[in-house]
Design an enzyme around this catalytic site. Structure first.
Site, short mmCIF file in Angstrom:
data_model
loop_
_atom_site.label_atom_id
_atom_site.label_comp_id
_atom_site.label_asym_id
_atom_site.label_seq_id
_atom_site.Cartn_x
_atom_site.Cartn_y
_atom_site.Cartn_z
CG ASP A 177 -1.63 1.07 1.55
OD1 ASP A 177 -2.33 1.66 0.62
OD2 ASP A 177 -1.56 1.52 2.75
CG ASP B 67 -1.42 7.70 0.52
OD1 ASP B 67 -0.22 7.95 0.12
OD2 ASP B 67 -2.48 7.74 -0.13
MG LIG Z 1 -2.91 3.43 3.64
#
Ligand SMILES: [Mg+2]
Length: 189
Positions: free
Chosen positions: A17, A19
């Site tokens: 992922d 962020d």
């Molecule tokens: Mg995230």
């Protein structure tokens, strides 16, 4: 199975992922420009270590801010190009970045995590990917669902807030940060 028990070799793929794993996550907001993008501490070194362990490192990221008109596809691409430059400068490598930019309501191709559209796209680009030999690292429950839905091993960064037992069952491993994850898997190789 714990991370240190996994026999990770170059046949393995790492899904990340973005962020909250690689860069600072703004709650209820998006990174809309390169000025707003801050690598989390130790991330660049971690990516360099991880490049030695995994054959492929791919990013899968929901970026609904595009669908909402808060940034353009070009803005997002610019951010990613700058990010990749920094990663490469530090000796890391990321092979591909998959983004789900549609609004939830328009996501007819089911690209947004927890759907596995981005995993399928990765498999199409890199047919040798084996989801059973893949790890999904994320900081939200939808990342864990995505990993589970695709048949990957899941790693949660940080601690989920008040997880239900069902949510807990989606998480195979916890790590404080990408750095800690990198140290753990580097030692197990
Ligand atoms: Mg995230």
């Amino acid at each position: 199975m714990t991370l240190s028990e996994l026999k990770i070799d170059k046949g393995w793929t790492l899904f990340l992922d973005r962020d909250g794993v690689i860069n600072l996550h703004y709650p209820n907001d998006y990174v809309k420009s390169w000025d707003e993008f801050y690598f989390l501490e130790g991330t660049l070194d971690a990516l360099t270590e991880l490049a030695k362990v995994f054959r492929r490192i791919l990013i899968v990221t929901n970026q609904q801010g595009v669908g909402r008109g808060l940034m353009t596809h070009d803005d997002l691409e610019f951010i990613h190009n700058e990010m990749l430059k920094e990663v490469r400068k530090h000796g890391g490598r990321i092979h591909a970045i998959y983004t789900a930019t549609e609004l939830v309501a328009n996501d007819t191709k089911q690209m947004r995590k927890p759907n596995i559209g981005m995993a399928k796209r990765a498999k199409k680009d890199f047919p040798e990917i084996d989801f059973a030999k893949s790890i999904m690292v994320g900081d939200s429950i939808s990342d864990m669902e995505f990993g589970r839905n695709a048949g990957m091993i899941t790693v949660f960064i940080g601690e989920p807030t008040k997880p239900t037992s069902e949510q807990r069952s989606l998480i195979d491993n916890y790590c404080e940060s990408l750095s800690v994850f990198a140290q753990t898997v580097s030692h197990s190789v």
